[in-house]
Design a protein around this motif. Structure first.
Motif, mmCIF file in Angstrom:
data_model
loop_
_atom_site.group_PDB
_atom_site.id
_atom_site.type_symbol
_atom_site.label_atom_id
_atom_site.label_comp_id
_atom_site.label_asym_id
_atom_site.label_seq_id
_atom_site.Cartn_x
_atom_site.Cartn_y
_atom_site.Cartn_z
ATOM 1 N N UNK A 74 -30.685 42.184 -11.117
ATOM 2 C CA UNK A 74 -30.132 41.141 -10.252
ATOM 3 C C UNK A 74 -28.866 40.538 -10.863
ATOM 4 N N UNK A 75 -28.833 40.409 -12.188
ATOM 5 C CA UNK A 75 -27.636 39.904 -12.854
ATOM 6 C C UNK A 75 -26.478 40.883 -12.674
ATOM 7 N N UNK A 76 -26.745 42.168 -12.822
ATOM 8 C CA UNK A 76 -25.707 43.201 -12.587
ATOM 9 C C UNK A 76 -25.133 43.054 -11.171
ATOM 10 N N UNK A 77 -26.045 42.922 -10.204
ATOM 11 C CA UNK A 77 -25.621 42.852 -8.803
ATOM 12 C C UNK A 77 -24.740 41.623 -8.547
ATOM 13 N N UNK A 78 -25.193 40.471 -9.048
ATOM 14 C CA UNK A 78 -24.442 39.239 -8.803
ATOM 15 C C UNK A 78 -23.123 39.221 -9.575
ATOM 16 N N UNK A 79 -23.147 39.750 -10.787
ATOM 17 C CA UNK A 79 -21.921 39.781 -11.584
ATOM 18 C C UNK A 79 -20.858 40.628 -10.896
ATOM 19 N N UNK A 80 -21.292 41.728 -10.291
ATOM 20 C CA UNK A 80 -20.358 42.591 -9.573
ATOM 21 C C UNK A 80 -19.864 41.915 -8.298
ATOM 22 N N UNK A 81 -20.799 41.322 -7.548
ATOM 23 C CA UNK A 81 -20.443 40.691 -6.274
ATOM 24 C C UNK A 81 -19.534 39.486 -6.471
ATOM 25 N N UNK A 82 -19.797 38.737 -7.563
ATOM 26 C CA UNK A 82 -19.043 37.497 -7.803
ATOM 27 C C UNK A 82 -17.917 37.700 -8.823
ATOM 28 N N UNK A 83 -17.732 38.972 -9.242
ATOM 29 C CA UNK A 83 -16.678 39.337 -10.202
ATOM 30 C C UNK A 83 -16.773 38.493 -11.484
ATOM 31 N N UNK A 84 -17.998 38.399 -12.014
ATOM 32 C CA UNK A 84 -18.225 37.644 -13.253
ATOM 33 C C UNK A 84 -17.945 38.545 -14.442
ATOM 34 N N UNK A 85 -17.021 38.127 -15.284
ATOM 35 C CA UNK A 85 -16.761 38.885 -16.510
ATOM 36 C C UNK A 85 -16.975 37.991 -17.739
ATOM 37 N N UNK A 86 -16.792 36.692 -17.538
ATOM 38 C CA UNK A 86 -16.936 35.728 -18.629
ATOM 39 C C UNK A 86 -18.417 35.609 -19.023
ATOM 40 N N UNK A 87 -18.660 35.670 -20.337
ATOM 41 C CA UNK A 87 -20.035 35.667 -20.830
ATOM 42 C C UNK A 87 -20.774 34.377 -20.474
ATOM 43 N N UNK A 88 -20.091 33.244 -20.561
ATOM 44 C CA UNK A 88 -20.752 31.968 -20.264
ATOM 45 C C UNK A 88 -21.123 31.876 -18.786
ATOM 46 N N UNK A 89 -20.278 32.423 -17.925
ATOM 47 C CA UNK A 89 -20.621 32.474 -16.501
ATOM 48 C C UNK A 89 -21.836 33.386 -16.285
ATOM 49 N N UNK A 90 -21.899 34.453 -17.079
ATOM 50 C CA UNK A 90 -23.038 35.366 -17.013
ATOM 51 C C UNK A 90 -24.325 34.673 -17.417
ATOM 52 N N UNK A 91 -24.236 33.832 -18.443
ATOM 53 C CA UNK A 91 -25.419 33.085 -18.893
ATOM 54 C C UNK A 91 -25.909 32.144 -17.786
ATOM 55 N N UNK A 92 -24.972 31.448 -17.149
ATOM 56 C CA UNK A 92 -25.338 30.528 -16.062
ATOM 57 C C UNK A 92 -25.961 31.286 -14.898
ATOM 58 N N UNK A 93 -25.432 32.470 -14.631
ATOM 59 C CA UNK A 93 -25.969 33.295 -13.550
ATOM 60 C C UNK A 93 -27.396 33.737 -13.871
ATOM 61 N N UNK A 94 -27.637 34.145 -15.128
ATOM 62 C CA UNK A 94 -28.981 34.541 -15.543
ATOM 63 C C UNK A 94 -29.941 33.363 -15.430
ATOM 64 N N UNK A 95 -29.474 32.186 -15.823
ATOM 65 C CA UNK A 95 -30.325 30.995 -15.709
ATOM 66 C C UNK A 95 -30.717 30.743 -14.254
ATOM 67 N N UNK A 96 -29.763 30.903 -13.353
ATOM 68 C CA UNK A 96 -30.050 30.694 -11.931
ATOM 69 C C UNK A 96 -31.095 31.697 -11.437
#
Length: 302
Positions: free
Chosen positions: A61-83
């Protein structure tokens, strides 16, 4: 100390365990969100006792959202995983539904997980909300269980109904309900025997208690809370699955989280069973049983 601080302190052993074996979350989220990152994240989540299935689902799910939301920044990735993990934990009503007078909370689980202590702590919590509480010592197979519950009743200043060792547990529940109606009690907390979850006689006993509750308090609010020891990890999840099939449960109370090296079991239980974790135990004190807050837990976990 608030929920976040207690959880953060309680998860110290989980963080140490992850760091000792592999990658801590801080190390992981210091780099790029590439294929190596996702492989290492999955390994780290599995090491936290989240279970293979839940860990893979979270990473996918993190892979999917990171791709959809164009997340590359690690801290944004952490927040996404938390969500994502917070969503995994929000599988039902996290509050106790005990609004009728009287209402009942039935506590089930194998011996040694902390049922009696949990009842004592929850009694103090409910009394602190201004409710009149009565304990029912329906674990009549161990004299020590009723004695221990009586000590908690005195400590909390609440009533208790008990009988002699070997008495019919359903009879104890009947007496407790009669006393509750006569005394204007708000909540009855019922301790039950904790023999092995695969014993048919235990399940028959729980069904008998359930029939008494249906007959004596039709329409009353009722919680069936499975108490699990966080330190047992995946074994606790197996117990939970078997109890859910046999007895039906409305919520989980997870004890000894402060002693667990694998706090990810909380997420695995909620996700794989679809049953909410309603309370967690993070210490020995009478106020160390806390209503569960998914977002705060995940913030402390990751």
């Amino acid at each position: 100390m608030g929920f976040f601080d207690k959880i953060k302190a309680g998860l110290t052993r989980t963080k140490e365990n992850i760091s000792n074996i592999g990658h801590s979350f801080d190390q992981l989220f210091a780099g790029e969100l590439d294929d190596d990152f996702y492989d290492e994240l999955e390994e780290t989540l599995i090491l936290s006792d989240m279970g293979v299935e839940t860990a893979m689902k979270a990473v996918e799910e993190l892979r999917r959202r990171a791709k959809a939301e164009k997340i590359k920044n690690a801290e944004e990735g952490r927040e996404c995983l938390r969500a994502i993990l917070t969503e995994f934990l929000e599988v039902g009503d996290l509050s106790l539904k005990l609004d009728t007078k009287p209402s009942v909370a039935l506590f089930i689980g194998v011996n040694g997980v902390g049922k009696t202590t949990t009842i004592g702590k929850l009694s103090a919590h409910l009394k602190g909300e201004g409710r009149r509480v009565l304990m029912a010592a329906a674990d009549t197979f161990r004299a020590a269980a009723a004695d221990q519950l009586e000590i908690w009743s005195q400590r909390c200043g609440v009533d208790i109904v008990r009988q002699h060792e070997g008495a019919d547990p359903a009879a104890v529940v009947f007496d407790a309900l009669s006393a509750a109606k006569a005394r204007g009690t708000d909540v009855v907390l019922v301790d039950t025997a904790g023999r092995l979850h695969n014993k048919q006689n235990l399940m028959n006993e729980l069904n008998k208690i359930s029939r008494i509750l249906d007959r004596e308090l039709p329409g009353a609010d009722r919680e069936t809370l499975l108490v699990l020891d966080a330190t047992t990890g995946q074994n606790g999840l197996i117990q939970a699955k078997q109890f859910k099939e046999a007895a039906g449960i409305t919520g989980i109370v997870l004890t000894k989280l402060d002693g667990s090296a694998k706090g990810g079991i909380v997420i695995a239980i909620a996700q794989e069973l679809g049953v909410p974790v309603k309370f967690i135990g993070v210490g020995e004190g009478i106020d160390d049983l806390m209503p569960f807050e998914p977002a705060e837990f995940v913030k402390a976990f990751v």
